[in-house]
Write an enzyme that holds these catalytic residues in place. Structure first.
Site, mmCIF file in Angstrom:
data_model
loop_
_atom_site.group_PDB
_atom_site.id
_atom_site.type_symbol
_atom_site.label_atom_id
_atom_site.label_comp_id
_atom_site.label_asym_id
_atom_site.label_seq_id
_atom_site.Cartn_x
_atom_site.Cartn_y
_atom_site.Cartn_z
ATOM 1 N N CYS A 53 40.583 -2.326 -6.288
ATOM 2 C CA CYS A 53 39.309 -1.970 -6.909
ATOM 3 C C CYS A 53 38.677 -3.235 -7.505
ATOM 4 O O CYS A 53 39.325 -3.936 -8.276
ATOM 5 C CB CYS A 53 39.539 -0.933 -8.011
ATOM 6 S SG CYS A 53 38.078 -0.686 -9.034
ATOM 7 N N ASP B 87 -2.778 2.037 -2.728
ATOM 8 C CA ASP B 87 -1.482 2.333 -3.327
ATOM 9 C C ASP B 87 -1.475 1.882 -4.786
ATOM 10 O O ASP B 87 -0.955 0.834 -5.133
ATOM 11 C CB ASP B 87 -0.389 1.617 -2.533
ATOM 12 C CG ASP B 87 0.960 2.266 -2.748
ATOM 13 O OD1 ASP B 87 1.016 3.307 -3.421
ATOM 14 O OD2 ASP B 87 1.959 1.723 -2.251
ATOM 15 N N ARG C 131 -3.282 10.635 -14.090
ATOM 16 C CA ARG C 131 -3.122 11.924 -13.432
ATOM 17 C C ARG C 131 -2.040 12.764 -14.110
ATOM 18 O O ARG C 131 -2.162 13.965 -14.218
ATOM 19 C CB ARG C 131 -2.741 11.705 -11.969
ATOM 20 C CG ARG C 131 -2.419 13.003 -11.268
ATOM 21 C CD ARG C 131 -2.450 12.878 -9.787
ATOM 22 N NE ARG C 131 -1.100 12.852 -9.254
ATOM 23 C CZ ARG C 131 -0.815 12.927 -7.966
ATOM 24 N NH1 ARG C 131 -1.788 13.005 -7.089
ATOM 25 N NH2 ARG C 131 0.412 12.910 -7.561
ATOM 26 N N CYS D 155 39.830 2.805 -15.048
ATOM 27 C CA CYS D 155 38.912 1.838 -14.439
ATOM 28 C C CYS D 155 37.609 1.775 -15.245
ATOM 29 O O CYS D 155 36.921 2.784 -15.409
ATOM 30 C CB CYS D 155 38.627 2.273 -13.002
ATOM 31 S SG CYS D 155 37.403 1.278 -12.194
ATOM 32 N N TYR E 204 -13.465 6.898 -5.856
ATOM 33 C CA TYR E 204 -13.778 7.628 -4.625
ATOM 34 C C TYR E 204 -13.991 9.129 -4.807
ATOM 35 O O TYR E 204 -14.102 9.844 -3.832
ATOM 36 C CB TYR E 204 -12.678 7.407 -3.578
ATOM 37 C CG TYR E 204 -11.272 7.604 -4.133
ATOM 38 C CD1 TYR E 204 -10.824 8.871 -4.466
ATOM 39 C CD2 TYR E 204 -10.432 6.530 -4.339
ATOM 40 C CE1 TYR E 204 -9.563 9.054 -4.991
ATOM 41 C CE2 TYR E 204 -9.169 6.705 -4.860
ATOM 42 C CZ TYR E 204 -8.732 7.963 -5.191
ATOM 43 O OH TYR E 204 -7.487 8.147 -5.721
ATOM 44 N N GLU F 74 -11.145 6.841 4.616
ATOM 45 C CA GLU F 74 -11.033 5.807 3.581
ATOM 46 C C GLU F 74 -9.627 5.237 3.602
ATOM 47 O O GLU F 74 -8.695 5.884 4.049
ATOM 48 C CB GLU F 74 -11.268 6.434 2.191
ATOM 49 C CG GLU F 74 -12.626 7.046 2.030
ATOM 50 C CD GLU F 74 -12.720 7.917 0.783
ATOM 51 O OE1 GLU F 74 -11.945 7.688 -0.170
ATOM 52 O OE2 GLU F 74 -13.559 8.813 0.781
ATOM 53 N N CYS G 119 38.795 -2.952 -11.553
ATOM 54 C CA CYS G 119 39.991 -2.967 -12.398
ATOM 55 C C CYS G 119 41.222 -3.499 -11.675
ATOM 56 O O CYS G 119 42.282 -3.651 -12.283
ATOM 57 C CB CYS G 119 40.270 -1.572 -12.939
ATOM 58 S SG CYS G 119 40.789 -0.418 -11.670
ATOM 59 N N LYS H 9 -0.104 8.678 6.776
ATOM 60 C CA LYS H 9 0.789 7.672 6.189
ATOM 61 C C LYS H 9 1.183 6.655 7.247
ATOM 62 O O LYS H 9 1.492 7.033 8.383
ATOM 63 C CB LYS H 9 2.056 8.350 5.660
ATOM 64 C CG LYS H 9 1.804 9.170 4.427
ATOM 65 C CD LYS H 9 1.845 8.291 3.191
ATOM 66 C CE LYS H 9 1.778 9.135 1.952
ATOM 67 N NZ LYS H 9 2.616 8.772 0.887
ATOM 68 N N ASP I 295 -19.694 -18.801 -13.300
ATOM 69 C CA ASP I 295 -18.827 -18.286 -14.360
ATOM 70 C C ASP I 295 -19.256 -18.856 -15.711
ATOM 71 O O ASP I 295 -19.262 -18.159 -16.723
ATOM 72 C CB ASP I 295 -17.373 -18.696 -14.104
ATOM 73 C CG ASP I 295 -16.798 -17.960 -12.909
ATOM 74 O OD1 ASP I 295 -17.558 -17.181 -12.282
ATOM 75 O OD2 ASP I 295 -15.618 -18.171 -12.607
ATOM 76 N N LYS J 232 -6.133 4.410 1.925
ATOM 77 C CA LYS J 232 -5.371 5.033 0.838
ATOM 78 C C LYS J 232 -4.794 3.900 -0.009
ATOM 79 O O LYS J 232 -3.858 3.217 0.389
ATOM 80 C CB LYS J 232 -4.266 5.924 1.398
ATOM 81 C CG LYS J 232 -3.543 6.690 0.325
ATOM 82 C CD LYS J 232 -2.718 7.811 0.931
ATOM 83 C CE LYS J 232 -2.094 8.688 -0.132
ATOM 84 N NZ LYS J 232 -1.096 8.005 -0.929
ATOM 85 N N CYS K 108 39.155 4.361 -6.087
ATOM 86 C CA CYS K 108 40.052 3.657 -6.993
ATOM 87 C C CYS K 108 40.930 4.725 -7.648
ATOM 88 O O CYS K 108 40.429 5.781 -8.045
ATOM 89 C CB CYS K 108 39.217 2.933 -8.047
ATOM 90 S SG CYS K 108 40.176 2.441 -9.469
ATOM 91 N N LYS L 21 -11.193 12.872 4.947
ATOM 92 C CA LYS L 21 -11.734 13.986 4.160
ATOM 93 C C LYS L 21 -12.902 14.630 4.903
ATOM 94 O O LYS L 21 -13.755 13.901 5.408
ATOM 95 C CB LYS L 21 -12.264 13.471 2.809
ATOM 96 C CG LYS L 21 -11.235 12.720 1.986
ATOM 97 C CD LYS L 21 -11.862 12.052 0.768
ATOM 98 C CE LYS L 21 -10.790 11.262 0.027
ATOM 99 N NZ LYS L 21 -11.327 10.450 -1.074
HETATM 100 P P1 AMP Z 1 0.327 11.146 -2.788
HETATM 101 O O1 AMP Z 1 0.555 10.618 -4.198
HETATM 102 O O2 AMP Z 1 1.100 10.401 -1.754
HETATM 103 O O3 AMP Z 1 0.418 12.636 -2.699
HETATM 104 O O4 AMP Z 1 -1.186 10.786 -2.446
HETATM 105 C C1 AMP Z 1 -2.217 11.274 -3.211
HETATM 106 C C2 AMP Z 1 -2.824 10.169 -4.014
HETATM 107 O O5 AMP Z 1 -3.415 9.172 -3.205
HETATM 108 C C3 AMP Z 1 -3.966 10.639 -4.857
HETATM 109 O O6 AMP Z 1 -3.529 11.225 -6.040
HETATM 110 C C4 AMP Z 1 -4.704 9.353 -5.123
HETATM 111 O O7 AMP Z 1 -4.250 8.792 -6.338
HETATM 112 C C5 AMP Z 1 -4.284 8.415 -4.008
HETATM 113 N N1 AMP Z 1 -5.379 7.832 -3.229
HETATM 114 C C6 AMP Z 1 -5.482 6.527 -2.908
HETATM 115 N N2 AMP Z 1 -6.598 6.263 -2.219
HETATM 116 C C7 AMP Z 1 -7.253 7.428 -2.077
HETATM 117 C C8 AMP Z 1 -8.501 7.799 -1.461
HETATM 118 N N3 AMP Z 1 -9.268 6.916 -0.832
HETATM 119 N N4 AMP Z 1 -8.858 9.094 -1.543
HETATM 120 C C9 AMP Z 1 -8.075 10.009 -2.174
HETATM 121 N N5 AMP Z 1 -6.904 9.714 -2.771
HETATM 122 C C10 AMP Z 1 -6.490 8.440 -2.724
#
Ligand code: AMP
Length: 713
Positions: free
Chosen positions: A431, A137, A156, A454, A249, A133, A434, A337, A54, A135, A449, A313
Site C-alpha cells: 500500500c 460557456d 440563476r 492505513c 440574449y 446563437e 502505509c 452540444k 483610452d 452557446k 490494502c 431558438k
Molecule cells: P445548460 O446549463 O447546459 O442546461 O444550458 C443552459 C444554459 O445555457 C442557460 O441557462 C444559459 O445560461 C446558457 N446559454 C449560453 N448561451 C446561451 C444563448 N445564446 N441562449 C440561451 N442560453 C444560453
C-alpha cells in the site's frame, strides 16, 4: 481600454464648445459628461468600435469624478463613476425570479438536432424560422432595469431563486447602468428583466490562474467556474479586477417588450447598450442550421471566449408561447452540444490512490492539457484491468477525451510514440500509504490494502463520516481532517466526539503567516466545528450506518437496515441468515455486515460512539401515527431539485416511503413514476424514453396531500 480607434474627435455627442459652455452649470456638465461617457462605453463594448483614445476617455472620467466630489448633491448611483458600490454582506440575499430561469434541452449530435427540427415541423407544418446563437460557456445572469436604470442583478441559482449580486455586476464594464434613451420606448412596463451570460475571456482566465498559481492559491478549473466564482465575491473590488464580460440574449417576459421575436430582441438589446454576440443567424432550413453549427465548431478554438455549443431558438415569440415549456426547459429551443474533444498529452506517472475501503485506484498523472475548456492534469484509470486493457505505460503519449462537464477519460496510448523500454504498469506490492500488504479478493477487480490502520483509509473514512449524506459535520473539510490525522489526535470516527474547542482552536494548519508563525484554526472556526460535531450526534441509526462505511452498504441499504433493526444492538445480534433475508440485502451484503459487526476493533469504535452520546437508534414511528399505505407497491425515482417546497430529495423520499412507496435511484421500466424537480437531468430523459409517467413538483405536492397518484398517470 486598449482597442484601436478610428478618430479621436469623431462621434461625440457634444462639441468642445458646447461642453465648455455647459461648464458654468455643474449639474448640466455632470449630466453631459455622464451621457458622453456612457456613449463611449457603448461604442467600445457593445459596438466594438471605440471613437476616442483610452487617455481621452480617462480624462472625461476624471473630470466627472472631480465634479461629483465637489458637488455631492449631484450624486447618482447610476453614474459611470459608481461602478464599484459598497461592500455586500457576508451572504448574498435571495432573489426569487418572477419567471423561472430554465435550462435547455440538449442535442448531442446532428441527428438529435434534426429530431428537434422535425418536431418543430410537425407542430407548424413547415419549419419555423429559427435564431441560431453561440452557446456561451459562462454563468447566467438576470438584470432588472426600472425606468431604464439597473436596479438588480441576480444569478440563476436553482432557476427559481438566485442570489443578489447587484454590487458585483455593477463593476462589469459592459453592463449598462442605464439603458440608452432611444431604446426605452419599446419597453411596455416600468420594469424589465433581461438575461444573458457573464463570462471570462480565455486570456483573462489564463492570467488569473497564472497569478493564483504564483501565489500558491487554488486555480479555477475553467473559465465558466472563474466567471461564476468572480460574480460571487464578497468584495466587489475583487470582481472588478476580474475582467468579466457579458453577452445578453433574452428577456424574462416577452410581453414586457415591443418585439415580435428573438431576432428583433437581439437588435433591441444592442440598441439599448448591451453587449450582444455578433455571431447570430436567422435560419429557415435545416441545412442553414447545420452550416451554422459546423462553422461554430470550426471557429470555436479561435474565439476569445469559450463556447460549448449552439442554441437554436424558434424565432417568433408567438410560436414560442404556443410551444411552451417542459418541467425543465423550453420546447422552443435546443442546445446543440459540441462533440467531445480529444487531445494528446504525456503520461508522466501512474500513482495509486487509497480509498475509504482500502481499494487502490491507479491515477494517470498527466502533463496538463486543456480539453473541452478545462485543464486536465489527472484522470482515473479505475483499476489494473483497465490499465492493461488500454495498455498505457509511463512515458506514453496518451489520448484524453472530455465532453463539457464530463469527467476526462484516458482513451489509450499512441503506440508509435512509446519510448523505448517502457514497461507495462504493475500494481505496487505494498500500500503506497502505509506499506501494508495488498490483496485482490476473488471475483473483484480492485486491489485492497489489508490494514485497518492505513492513514489514507482513515482519512477517507473520516471524510465520509462527516459528509452531507452521512453525519453532516458542517465545516469538517479535507484539510482540517488531514491535520487532525497528522497530529495523531484523530484516527477513527469516535475521536471526533472527544475534541474540545480549545484544542481545536490551536490546531496547526501546517502553514505559516507573513511573520513566519504557524497558522492555527482559531477560536471562531473551533466553536463552529464543536457545535457541528454536537449536532451530528442525533442523526440517527441509518445515517450512522451509512457513515461508518461498511463495504457494500450504501445509503439505501443503511436506511433499510435502520428501519428493519431499529438499533445497533439488534443489528449486531442478527445472524448472517437473518441479515440476508432483509429485502434488498442478500448474501454478499449480509456477509460484509456480519463480518464488520464481529470485528472487535469495529465494535470498540461503536462502543465509544455510544459513550460519546451518538444516537445509535432509529426513531421508529409510532404505528398509531402511521399514514395509510396508499402508495404500497409503487416505485418512485426523484430527480432535479424541489425548489417550490425547498424539500431535499431525502426528505421527499421519506414522505413517499411513509406512505409505503419504494424509492429507487435509477429509472427502469418497472419505475411507477418519476418526480422531476427543477433542472432534472438524464433520469428525466430516460423516463420519457421509457414512457414512465413524470410528475412535476406541483403534482408531487398534490400527491403528498391526497396520497394517491393523479388520475391518468
Ligand atoms: P445548460 O446549463 O447546459 O442546461 O444550458 C443552459 C444554459 O445555457 C442557460 O441557462 C444559459 O445560461 C446558457 N446559454 C449560453 N448561451 C446561451 C444563448 N445564446 N441562449 C440561451 N442560453 C444560453
Amino acid at each position: 481600454m486598449a482597442k484601436s480607434h478610428a478618430n479621436e474627435d469623431q462621434i461625440s455627442l457634444f462639441g468642445e464648445q458646447e461642453l465648455a459652455e455647459m461648464a458654468s452649470d455643474p449639474a448640466e456638465r455632470v449630466t453631459a459628461l455622464r451621457r458622453e461617457i456612457e456613449h463611449h462605453t457603448y461604442l467600445y463594448y457593445a459596438l466594438d468600435a471605440p471613437a476616442i483614445s483610452d487617455a481621452a476617455f480617462d480624462s472625461l472620467m476624471r473630470e466627472l469624478r472631480e465634479l461629483e466630489d465637489l458637488h455631492p448633491e449631484l450624486a447618482d448611483p447610476s453614474s459611470p463613476t459608481q461602478r464599484v458600490g459598497g461592500f455586500v454582506g457576508e451572504q448574498f440575499s435571495a432573489v426569487r425570479h418572477e419567471k423561472r430561469m430554465y435550462s435547455l434541452d440538449n442535442a448531442m449530435d446532428l441527428d438529435e438536432l434534426d429530431a428537434w427540427i422535425a418536431r418543430m415541423v410537425e407542430a407548424y407544418g413547415t419549419m419555423p424560422p429559427v435564431c441560431c446563437e453561440l452557446k456561451i460557456d459562462g454563468s447566467s445572469i438576470a438584470l432588472t432595469y426600472e425606468d431604464g436604470v439597473l436596479v438588480r442583478a441576480a444569478t440563476r441559482g436553482d432557476g427559481t431563486t438566485g442570489e443578489d449580486v447587484t454590487a458585483n455586476v455593477r463593476t462589469v464594464r459592459d453592463v449598462p447602468l442605464r439603458l440608452r434613451e432611444e431604446a426605452l420606448g419599446a419597453i411596455r412596463a416600468g420594469s424589465i428583466e433581461l438575461r444573458g451570460e457573464v463570462y471570462m475571456p480565455k486570456a483573462s482566465f489564463e492570467k488569473l490562474n497564472a497569478a493564483a498559481e504564483a501565489n500558491g492559491k487554488q486555480a479555477f478549473a475553467n473559465p465558466r467556474n472563474a466567471a461564476a466564482g468572480s460574480l460571487r465575491q464578497k468584495d466587489p473590488k475583487i470582481t472588478q479586477g476580474r475582467d468579466l464580460s457579458t453577452f445578453m440574449y433574452a428577456v424574462a417576459d416577452e410581453a414586457a417588450l415591443d418585439a415580435s421575436g428573438q431576432w428583433e430582441l437581439l437588435q433591441w438589446l444592442r440598441d439599448a447598450g448591451f453587449h450582444v454576440n455578433p455571431d447570430v443567424a436567422l435560419c429557415e432550413t435545416p441545412e442553414e442550421v447545420h452550416a451554422f453549427c459546423e462553422k461554430a465548431l470550426e471557429r470555436r478554438g479561435q474565439l476569445p471566449y469559450e463556447i460549448d455549443g449552439v442554441v437554436v431558438k424558434v424565432n417568433s415569440f408567438a410560436q414560442q408561447a404556443a410551444l411552451g415549456f417542459t418541467a425543465r426547459a423550453p420546447r422552443w429551443a435546443i442546445a446543440f452540444k459540441f462533440p467531445p474533444e480529444e487531445k494528446t498529452t504525456l503520461l508522466r506517472d501512474i500513482t495509486v490512490q487509497v480509498g475509504r475501503t482500502g481499494a487502490l485506484t491507479p491515477v494517470a498523472e498527466l502533463e496538463p492539457v486543456v480539453v473541452a475548456g478545462s485543464t486536465v492534469a489527472r484522470a482515473t484509470l479505475h483499476n489494473l484491468d483497465e490499465v492493461r486493457r488500454k495498455d498505457v505505460r509511463i512515458g506514453d503519449t496518451v489520448i484524453i477525451r472530455k465532453a463539457g462537464d464530463v469527467i476526462p477519460e484516458v482513451l489509450g496510448a499512441v503506440e508509435s510514440l512509446r519510448p523505448e523500454g517502457a514497461q507495462p504498469w504493475e500494481m505496487p506490492a505494498q500500500c503506497p500509504s502505509c506499506g501494508s500488504g495488498i490483496i485482490r479478493e476473488e471475483g473483484e477487480v480492485a486491489f485492497r490494502c489489508i490494514s485497518i490502520d492505513c492513514p489514507a483509509q482513515a482519512l477517507e473514512r473520516l471524510e465520509h463520516w462527516a459528509s452531507r449524506g452521512a453525519m453532516d459535520i458542517d465545516g469538517m473539510g479535507t484539510e482540517i481532517i488531514a491535520r487532525l490525522v497528522e497530529s495523531g489526535r484523530v484516527s477513527d470516527v469516535a475521536d471526533y466526539y472527544t475534541l474540545d474547542e480549545v484544542e481545536l482552536s490551536m490546531l496547526d494548519m501546517g502553514r505559516v503567516n507573513k511573520e513566519g508563525e504557524p497558522i492555527r484554526l482559531g477560536a471562531v472556526m473551533a466553536k463552529k466545528l464543536v457545535a457541528a460535531i454536537d449536532a451530528s450526534r442525533t442523526r440517527g441509526l441509518s445515517r450512522m450506518l451509512f457513515g461508518i462505511g461498511m463495504r457494500h452498504v450504501g445509503k439505501t441499504t443503511a436506511e433499510v437496515l435502520g428501519a428493519r433493526f431499529g438499533s445497533i444492538r439488534a443489528l449486531a445480534a442478527a445472524t448472517e441468515e437473518e441479515l440476508a433475508e432483509v429485502e434488498g440485502v442478500g448474501p454478499k451484503i449480509a456477509h460484509s455486515i456480519f463480518v464488520f459487526m464481529r470485528t472487535p476493533d469495529n465494535m470498540a469504535v461503536i462502543d465509544r460512539l455510544d459513550k460519546a452520546g451518538v444516537v445509535l437508534e432509529e426513531a421508529l414511528s409510532d404505528p398509531a401515527e402511521q399514514l395509510p399505505q396508499t402508495l404500497e407497491g409503487l416505485t418512485f425515482v426523484l430527480t432535479g431539485s424541489l425548489t417550490e417546497s425547498g424539500m431535499t430529495r431525502d426528505e421527499a423520499g421519506a414522505k413517499l416511503k411513509a406512505r409505503g412507496a419504494k424509492v429507487s435511484g435509477s429509472v427502469s421500466k418497472k419505475t411507477s413514476c418519476v418526480i422531476a424537480g427543477e433542472a432534472a437531468g438524464s433520469k428525466y430523459d430516460k423516463a420519457v424514453a421509457l414512457g414512465v409517467p413524470v410528475l412535476d413538483e406541483a403534482g408531487f405536492l398534490q400527491l403528498l396531500e391526497t396520497g394517491v397518484l393523479p388520475e391518468g398517470l
